[in-house]
Write a protein that holds these residues in place. Sequence first.
Motif, mmCIF file in Angstrom:
data_model
loop_
_atom_site.group_PDB
_atom_site.id
_atom_site.type_symbol
_atom_site.label_atom_id
_atom_site.label_comp_id
_atom_site.label_asym_id
_atom_site.label_seq_id
_atom_site.Cartn_x
_atom_site.Cartn_y
_atom_site.Cartn_z
ATOM 1 N N LEU A 129 -1.944 -22.080 31.294
ATOM 2 C CA LEU A 129 -2.800 -21.034 30.756
ATOM 3 C C LEU A 129 -3.353 -20.130 31.858
ATOM 4 O O LEU A 129 -3.349 -18.899 31.728
ATOM 5 C CB LEU A 129 -3.949 -21.660 29.963
ATOM 6 C CG LEU A 129 -3.542 -22.411 28.684
ATOM 7 C CD1 LEU A 129 -4.733 -23.167 28.115
ATOM 8 C CD2 LEU A 129 -2.983 -21.447 27.636
ATOM 9 N N ARG A 134 -1.061 -17.563 33.311
ATOM 10 C CA ARG A 134 -0.753 -16.443 32.409
ATOM 11 C C ARG A 134 -2.002 -15.662 32.004
ATOM 12 O O ARG A 134 -1.959 -14.854 31.085
ATOM 13 C CB ARG A 134 -0.022 -16.992 31.179
ATOM 14 C CG ARG A 134 1.400 -17.415 31.513
ATOM 15 C CD ARG A 134 1.972 -18.427 30.545
ATOM 16 N NE ARG A 134 3.356 -18.749 30.934
ATOM 17 C CZ ARG A 134 3.656 -19.573 31.944
ATOM 18 N NH1 ARG A 134 2.693 -20.159 32.651
ATOM 19 N NH2 ARG A 134 4.928 -19.811 32.269
ATOM 20 N N ILE A 164 -4.561 -16.558 30.390
ATOM 21 C CA ILE A 164 -4.966 -16.833 29.016
ATOM 22 C C ILE A 164 -6.306 -17.567 29.037
ATOM 23 O O ILE A 164 -6.422 -18.639 29.638
ATOM 24 C CB ILE A 164 -3.912 -17.678 28.276
ATOM 25 C CG1 ILE A 164 -2.579 -16.922 28.189
ATOM 26 C CG2 ILE A 164 -4.400 -18.054 26.882
ATOM 27 C CD1 ILE A 164 -1.427 -17.747 27.648
ATOM 28 N N GLU A 165 -7.306 -16.987 28.400
ATOM 29 C CA GLU A 165 -8.615 -17.615 28.351
ATOM 30 C C GLU A 165 -8.600 -18.823 27.406
ATOM 31 O O GLU A 165 -7.895 -18.828 26.393
ATOM 32 C CB GLU A 165 -9.675 -16.617 27.889
ATOM 33 C CG GLU A 165 -9.987 -15.527 28.893
ATOM 34 C CD GLU A 165 -10.764 -16.040 30.109
ATOM 35 O OE1 GLU A 165 -11.129 -17.233 30.128
ATOM 36 O OE2 GLU A 165 -10.983 -15.231 31.031
ATOM 37 N N PHE A 166 -9.404 -19.819 27.743
ATOM 38 C CA PHE A 166 -9.517 -21.011 26.903
ATOM 39 C C PHE A 166 -10.861 -21.675 27.194
ATOM 40 O O PHE A 166 -11.489 -21.402 28.217
ATOM 41 C CB PHE A 166 -8.372 -21.996 27.178
ATOM 42 C CG PHE A 166 -8.359 -22.526 28.592
ATOM 43 C CD1 PHE A 166 -8.970 -23.734 28.914
ATOM 44 C CD2 PHE A 166 -7.739 -21.805 29.617
ATOM 45 C CE1 PHE A 166 -8.961 -24.214 30.221
ATOM 46 C CE2 PHE A 166 -7.723 -22.292 30.920
ATOM 47 C CZ PHE A 166 -8.331 -23.492 31.222
ATOM 48 N N ILE A 196 -8.382 -22.677 22.087
ATOM 49 C CA ILE A 196 -7.523 -21.622 22.622
ATOM 50 C C ILE A 196 -7.384 -20.561 21.536
ATOM 51 O O ILE A 196 -6.797 -20.809 20.484
ATOM 52 C CB ILE A 196 -6.143 -22.164 23.019
ATOM 53 C CG1 ILE A 196 -6.287 -23.345 23.983
ATOM 54 C CG2 ILE A 196 -5.282 -21.067 23.646
ATOM 55 C CD1 ILE A 196 -5.011 -24.124 24.211
ATOM 56 N N ASP A 197 -7.953 -19.391 21.796
ATOM 57 C CA ASP A 197 -8.062 -18.363 20.763
ATOM 58 C C ASP A 197 -8.790 -18.970 19.560
ATOM 59 O O ASP A 197 -9.883 -19.470 19.703
ATOM 60 C CB ASP A 197 -6.684 -17.801 20.394
ATOM 61 C CG ASP A 197 -6.049 -17.060 21.568
ATOM 62 O OD1 ASP A 197 -6.801 -16.454 22.358
ATOM 63 O OD2 ASP A 197 -4.809 -17.101 21.691
ATOM 64 N N ALA A 256 -0.327 -19.452 22.166
ATOM 65 C CA ALA A 256 -0.490 -19.408 23.618
ATOM 66 C C ALA A 256 0.301 -20.497 24.327
ATOM 67 O O ALA A 256 0.642 -20.371 25.511
ATOM 68 C CB ALA A 256 -1.966 -19.519 23.990
ATOM 69 N N LEU A 257 0.629 -21.578 23.618
ATOM 70 C CA LEU A 257 1.328 -22.717 24.220
ATOM 71 C C LEU A 257 2.760 -22.865 23.715
ATOM 72 O O LEU A 257 3.468 -23.799 24.098
ATOM 73 C CB LEU A 257 0.557 -24.025 23.923
ATOM 74 C CG LEU A 257 -0.884 -24.079 24.405
ATOM 75 C CD1 LEU A 257 -1.558 -25.356 23.905
ATOM 76 C CD2 LEU A 257 -0.957 -24.013 25.926
#
Length: 201
Positions: A77, A80, A82-84, A108-109, A166-167
């Motif tokens: 994450l 990339r 990607i916020e989590f 995640i999102d 996201a995954l």
Amino acid sequence: MVIATRPSATATTINRGDVRTIQHDRSWAQFENLQKGFENSRGVRLFYYNGVVEILMPGIDHELFKTVIGILIETFLLDRDIEFTPTGSMTQQIKGLVAAEADESYQIDESRLSIEINFTSGDESKLNCYQLLGVNEVWLWEDGVLSCYHLQSTGYQRFDRSQIPALGSINFTVLADCILIGETSRVAAVKHFRSQHPIVP
């Protein structure tokens, strides 16, 4: 190996350093008393579902595997952007009905992911807990295999990769290999994982 039993009430087992106690026919009030009793006990995880209480005192192997999985997810994450939100082993519960403390968990999102390390073959009973809690996806690590269960309208369905957007590009076969590599070297595990999941410009 069962080390202590009380017929139809309590059973305690030890497997790879995990000490797991199952108590049957327990009320929610009894479970809340247990929660209070263990609130200062670091690492102990408690579950409640359908009158059954599980008390897990994880061993070093358990903690190692859950940490390696967390490292690899977070590496993917972060690489990339990607916020989590890492939510760890926080208690997820619906008062009076169900409670669970995952080995690792993430927001995640709009999706919730819980991860369980399982040294008791064939035991997928925690999926019932997570279904009632509405957790979108559960990853179960058991005997060198990582399984993905995504919540559908009829319950959890097993998939060969994550259904969380996201995954979704994580190769689960590669991820499982990297988890095993991580048992001896976290650095080597991350390097191999990144080599198999290059960032596409």
